[in-house]
Design a protein around this motif. Structure first.
Motif, PDB file in Angstrom:
ATOM      1  N   THR A 111       9.694  -7.020  26.579  1.00 32.09           N
ATOM      2  CA  THR A 111       9.852  -8.008  27.651  1.00 32.09           C
ATOM      3  C   THR A 111       9.308  -7.548  28.996  1.00 32.09           C
ATOM      4  O   THR A 111       9.054  -8.367  29.864  1.00 32.09           O
ATOM      5  CB  THR A 111      11.341  -8.374  27.830  1.00 32.09           C
ATOM      6  N   GLY A 112       9.089  -6.262  29.179  1.00 34.47           N
ATOM      7  CA  GLY A 112       8.629  -5.759  30.470  1.00 34.47           C
ATOM      8  C   GLY A 112       7.131  -5.683  30.639  1.00 34.47           C
ATOM      9  O   GLY A 112       6.630  -5.734  31.760  1.00 34.47           O
ATOM     10  N   ASN A 113       6.405  -5.562  29.558  1.00 38.88           N
ATOM     11  CA  ASN A 113       4.971  -5.331  29.677  1.00 38.88           C
ATOM     12  C   ASN A 113       4.189  -6.538  30.175  1.00 38.88           C
ATOM     13  O   ASN A 113       3.152  -6.377  30.810  1.00 38.88           O
ATOM     14  CB  ASN A 113       4.401  -4.854  28.348  1.00 38.88           C
ATOM     15  N   PHE A 114       4.645  -7.723  29.900  1.00 38.81           N
ATOM     16  CA  PHE A 114       3.900  -8.910  30.316  1.00 38.81           C
ATOM     17  C   PHE A 114       3.883  -9.049  31.833  1.00 38.81           C
ATOM     18  O   PHE A 114       2.855  -9.335  32.428  1.00 38.81           O
ATOM     19  CB  PHE A 114       4.482 -10.166  29.660  1.00 38.81           C
ATOM     20  N   VAL A 156       6.287 -13.705  30.100  1.00 37.73           N
ATOM     21  CA  VAL A 156       6.861 -13.130  28.888  1.00 37.73           C
ATOM     22  C   VAL A 156       7.093 -14.195  27.815  1.00 37.73           C
ATOM     23  O   VAL A 156       6.874 -13.935  26.627  1.00 37.73           O
ATOM     24  CB  VAL A 156       8.161 -12.351  29.199  1.00 37.73           C
ATOM     25  N   MET A 157       7.489 -15.393  28.198  1.00 37.84           N
ATOM     26  CA  MET A 157       7.744 -16.443  27.210  1.00 37.84           C
ATOM     27  C   MET A 157       6.433 -16.917  26.570  1.00 37.84           C
ATOM     28  O   MET A 157       6.394 -17.194  25.378  1.00 37.84           O
ATOM     29  CB  MET A 157       8.485 -17.606  27.855  1.00 37.84           C
ATOM     30  N   GLU A 158       5.368 -16.981  27.341  1.00 35.00           N
ATOM     31  CA  GLU A 158       4.056 -17.324  26.783  1.00 35.00           C
ATOM     32  C   GLU A 158       3.581 -16.222  25.841  1.00 35.00           C
ATOM     33  O   GLU A 158       2.992 -16.511  24.791  1.00 35.00           O
ATOM     34  CB  GLU A 158       3.035 -17.531  27.895  1.00 35.00           C
ATOM     35  N   GLY A 159       3.817 -14.978  26.233  1.00 34.40           N
ATOM     36  CA  GLY A 159       3.446 -13.862  25.378  1.00 34.40           C
ATOM     37  C   GLY A 159       4.160 -13.911  24.044  1.00 34.40           C
ATOM     38  O   GLY A 159       3.552 -13.711  22.981  1.00 34.40           O
ATOM     39  N   TYR A 160       5.446 -14.194  24.083  1.00 38.21           N
ATOM     40  CA  TYR A 160       6.206 -14.295  22.841  1.00 38.21           C
ATOM     41  C   TYR A 160       5.654 -15.422  21.965  1.00 38.21           C
ATOM     42  O   TYR A 160       5.435 -15.233  20.766  1.00 38.21           O
ATOM     43  CB  TYR A 160       7.694 -14.522  23.127  1.00 38.21           C
ATOM     44  N   ALA A 161       5.413 -16.582  22.562  1.00 40.40           N
ATOM     45  CA  ALA A 161       4.906 -17.727  21.792  1.00 40.40           C
ATOM     46  C   ALA A 161       3.571 -17.396  21.114  1.00 40.40           C
ATOM     47  O   ALA A 161       3.336 -17.782  19.963  1.00 40.40           O
ATOM     48  CB  ALA A 161       4.764 -18.945  22.701  1.00 40.40           C
ATOM     49  N   SER A 187      15.330  -9.622  37.089  1.00 35.31           N
ATOM     50  CA  SER A 187      14.730 -10.937  37.328  1.00 35.31           C
ATOM     51  C   SER A 187      13.981 -11.493  36.122  1.00 35.31           C
ATOM     52  O   SER A 187      13.451 -12.595  36.188  1.00 35.31           O
ATOM     53  CB  SER A 187      13.772 -10.850  38.524  1.00 35.31           C
ATOM     54  N   PHE A 188      13.922 -10.754  35.028  1.00 33.16           N
ATOM     55  CA  PHE A 188      13.220 -11.242  33.840  1.00 33.16           C
ATOM     56  C   PHE A 188      14.130 -12.189  33.052  1.00 33.16           C
ATOM     57  O   PHE A 188      15.361 -12.047  33.096  1.00 33.16           O
ATOM     58  CB  PHE A 188      12.810 -10.085  32.941  1.00 33.16           C
ATOM     59  N   PRO A 189      13.557 -13.131  32.300  1.00 24.42           N
ATOM     60  CA  PRO A 189      14.372 -14.084  31.532  1.00 24.42           C
ATOM     61  C   PRO A 189      14.898 -13.474  30.226  1.00 24.42           C
ATOM     62  O   PRO A 189      14.615 -13.944  29.130  1.00 24.42           O
ATOM     63  CB  PRO A 189      13.392 -15.232  31.266  1.00 24.42           C
ATOM     64  N   ILE A 190      15.675 -12.426  30.370  1.00 26.08           N
ATOM     65  CA  ILE A 190      16.146 -11.674  29.196  1.00 26.08           C
ATOM     66  C   ILE A 190      17.043 -12.530  28.297  1.00 26.08           C
ATOM     67  O   ILE A 190      16.874 -12.553  27.079  1.00 26.08           O
ATOM     68  CB  ILE A 190      16.880 -10.391  29.633  1.00 26.08           C
ATOM     69  N   ARG A 191      18.002 -13.214  28.890  1.00 28.62           N
ATOM     70  CA  ARG A 191      18.894 -14.055  28.076  1.00 28.62           C
ATOM     71  C   ARG A 191      18.089 -15.071  27.265  1.00 28.62           C
ATOM     72  O   ARG A 191      18.306 -15.245  26.065  1.00 28.62           O
ATOM     73  CB  ARG A 191      19.914 -14.782  28.966  1.00 28.62           C
ATOM     74  N   GLU A 192      17.148 -15.723  27.915  1.00 34.31           N
ATOM     75  CA  GLU A 192      16.325 -16.728  27.243  1.00 34.31           C
ATOM     76  C   GLU A 192      15.508 -16.092  26.117  1.00 34.31           C
ATOM     77  O   GLU A 192      15.358 -16.675  25.045  1.00 34.31           O
ATOM     78  CB  GLU A 192      15.407 -17.433  28.240  1.00 34.31           C
TER      79      GLU A 192
END
Length: 125
Positions: free
Chosen positions: A24-27, A34-39, A82-87
């Motif tokens: 989650t940190g590298n993006f 990060v959410m686009e990266g995951y997708a 500040s990252f969307p970790i929960r999401e």
């Protein structure tokens, strides 16, 4: 060998036997979402590595890491930045991930404190 999600996607496409650790940190360091990266990469997911950051130090002595856009990112307990970790966690679990989560607190001056706080946050899931 890869610093952007497009480079990583190309790398994975060239090596179909290789899997991906979603970090989650590298993006953010590369100024990507990060959410686009995951997708883009989720079809090759093998592990989830959680890293959270803030824009100012939470603990005296925390050292920052400079993102490609010049923003200094400081370590934070997982779920405390500040990252969307929960999401991210909710999304990977909803899509069937049943593996382990690892947490990183690189450059934290209070490593054990951050580990404890991260563990408390992760118990929710």
């Amino acid at each position: 060998p890869c610093t952007t999600m497009a480079e990583l996607r190309g790398f994975l496409d060239d090596l179909p036997q290789v899997r991906f650790t979603f970090d989650t940190g590298n993006f953010r360091r590369s100024c990507e979402d990060v959410m686009e990266g995951y997708a883009l990469l989720k079809d090759r997911l093998s592990h989830v590595h959680l890293k959270d950051r803030t824009l100012s130090p939470l603990t005296e002595g925390d050292k920052g890491l400079t993102a490609d856009d010049g923003t200094v990112l400081y370590p934070a307990p997982v779920g405390g930045g500040s990252f969307p970790i929960r999401e991210c966690i909710e999304m990977v679990l909803a899509e069937g991930y049943d593996g382990w989560f690892s947490a990183e607190h690189f450059n934290s001056a209070d490593m054990m404190g951050y580990i404890r706080r991260s563990a408390e946050f992760l118990k929710q899931f």
